[in-house]
Design a protein around this motif. Structure first.
Motif, PDB file in Angstrom:
ATOM      1  N   ASN A   1      -7.980  -3.755  -0.537  1.00 55.98           N
ATOM      2  CA  ASN A   1      -7.384  -3.410  -1.507  1.00 55.98           C
ATOM      3  C   ASN A   1      -5.956  -2.902  -1.547  1.00 55.98           C
TER       4      ASN A   1
ATOM      5  N   SER B   1     -12.058  -3.775  -5.800  1.00 54.98           N
ATOM      6  CA  SER B   1     -10.976  -4.564  -5.913  1.00 54.98           C
ATOM      7  C   SER B   1     -10.712  -5.147  -7.130  1.00 54.98           C
TER       8      SER B   1
ATOM      9  N   SER C   1       3.611   1.485  -4.562  1.00 60.26           N
ATOM     10  CA  SER C   1       1.899   0.401  -3.922  1.00 60.26           C
ATOM     11  C   SER C   1       3.258  -0.574  -3.216  1.00 60.26           C
TER      12      SER C   1
ATOM     13  N   GLY D   1      -5.981   2.908  -1.034  1.00 58.08           N
ATOM     14  CA  GLY D   1      -6.349   1.756  -0.873  1.00 58.08           C
ATOM     15  C   GLY D   1      -6.292   1.679   0.994  1.00 58.08           C
TER      16      GLY D   1
ATOM     17  N   TYR E   1      -1.347  -5.456 -10.341  1.00 55.50           N
ATOM     18  CA  TYR E   1      -2.040  -6.808 -10.236  1.00 55.50           C
ATOM     19  C   TYR E   1      -1.838  -7.818 -11.470  1.00 55.50           C
TER      20      TYR E   1
ATOM     21  N   SER F   1      -8.112  -6.569  -7.982  1.00 56.77           N
ATOM     22  CA  SER F   1      -7.577  -8.065  -7.187  1.00 56.77           C
ATOM     23  C   SER F   1      -7.451  -9.011  -7.404  1.00 56.77           C
TER      24      SER F   1
ATOM     25  N   GLY G   1      -7.370   0.805  -7.633  1.00 54.23           N
ATOM     26  CA  GLY G   1      -7.502  -0.195  -7.293  1.00 54.23           C
ATOM     27  C   GLY G   1      -8.531  -1.489  -7.791  1.00 54.23           C
TER      28      GLY G   1
ATOM     29  N   HIS H   1      -3.024  -8.818   0.871  1.00 56.23           N
ATOM     30  CA  HIS H   1      -3.803  -7.580   0.318  1.00 56.23           C
ATOM     31  C   HIS H   1      -5.574  -8.213   0.014  1.00 56.23           C
TER      32      HIS H   1
END
Length: 304
Positions: free
Chosen positions: A168, A39, A192, A240, A147, A41, A290, A162
């Motif tokens: 994710n 991911s 999300s 996710g 994100y 993120s 993700g 997360h």
């Protein structure tokens, strides 16, 4: 020196240090070389992240209309400059010229993972590139990603859970209908979810509100929002990872807890859901949920 003499060799030092990815360009290159497959993120804080979907050109006009009619889950920020062009983008972000979006770009390789759909059915999930699937007829669209406001939440001392747990983000199919456009009919929002303390939600709303091109403010919050959105089980995601409490329990085990309140945002996986509902012909490709495309422009450039 005899033939049996052994010459000492310097030992080879093996390092397991993680690759440092501090810019959008570095993340793209790591994805291209399959050096980062997780991911995105939290990667390259401050750089804009984007969802990616690539369609046969005959569907491009309808897809633009879908985005225009559903700007919260589908904020269109760029598209490929011409059909078949995987290296140059046309920017839709005010104040961000085309050439500032992403230099040295290859849309076929520069997400960590991709999904491939054939005739609106998911055929391949989480593959490292789409080199053999891309054609001169494909048009790529970039959709803003939530994100891209997570850095601001981190700076405010409100990191999404997360990111803290190295998972994710949880994503859910909802019952909220999309406004239809051409062939894109019957789709619903994807959202999300990030849990927060009830006392922090107003601050979270205020921070994310300014990031309209990346979904903006949350669309729903509270334990009652789970049912309102048509989500059957908060512990069961469609994309996710399943959400957890900070001590590792399933989030649904603390239903009603004001320190673990579900907060929902529009999600850029919505176009992939719309594709599966639309019964399109041919091959459609997108990022694996993700696993985003990192750009060269900055998150603060999209503030309103």
């Amino acid at each position: 020196m005899s033939s049996s003499t052994v010459i000492a060799q310097e030992p080879q030092v093996q390092t397991n240090e993680p690759i440092v990815l501090t810019t959008g360009a570095a993340v793209r290159l790591a994805a291209r070389n399959n050096e980062h497959t997780h991911s995105t993120s939290g990667l390259a804080p401050g750089y804009l992240q984007a969802n990616l979907i690539m369609l046969p050109s005959k569907y491009a006009s309808d897809f633009r209309d879908l985005c225009a009619r559903n700007p919260v889950p589908c904020p269109l920020i760029a598209e490929s400059r011409n059909p078949g062009d995987y290296a140059a983008l046309q920017s839709y972000l005010p104040g961000v010229p085309d050439e500032q979006m992403a230099r040295a770009l290859d849309l076929r390789t520069d997400c960590p993972k991709f999904n491939v759909y054939e005739n609106s059915q998911l055929k391949l999930a989480g593959i490292p590139d789409i080199l053999e699937h891309w054609t001169a007829d494909h048009v790529a669209f970039l959709i803003g990603c939530s994100y891209s406001f997570e850095s601001a939440l981190v700076r405010a001392g409100l990191p999404p859970r997360h990111t803290v747990l190295d998972r994710n983000v949880p994503m859910y199919r909802t019952s909220i209908p999309l406004n239809p456009a051409g062939v894109f009919m019957g789709g619903t929002y994807v959202v999300s979810m990030r849990p927060y303390k009830k006392a922090d939600i107003e601050t979270v709303r205020a921070i994310t509100r300014r990031y309209l091109p990346t979904h903006g403010e949350c669309i729903a919050w509270g334990w009652d929002a789970v049912e309102r959105l048509g989500i059957k089980d908060i512990n069961v995601t469609q994309w996710g990872d399943a959400p957890l409490t900070m001590d590792g329990r399933p989030l649904g085990d603390v239903f009603g807890d004001e320190d673990n309140v579900p907060v929902f945002w529009g999600c850029g996986v919505t176009p992939q859901e719309a594709v599966m509902r639309a019964e399109l012909d041919g091959v459609v490709m997108g990022h694996a949920p993700g696993h985003m495309l990192l750009l060269d422009c900055l998150e603060d450039q999209v503030l309103v």
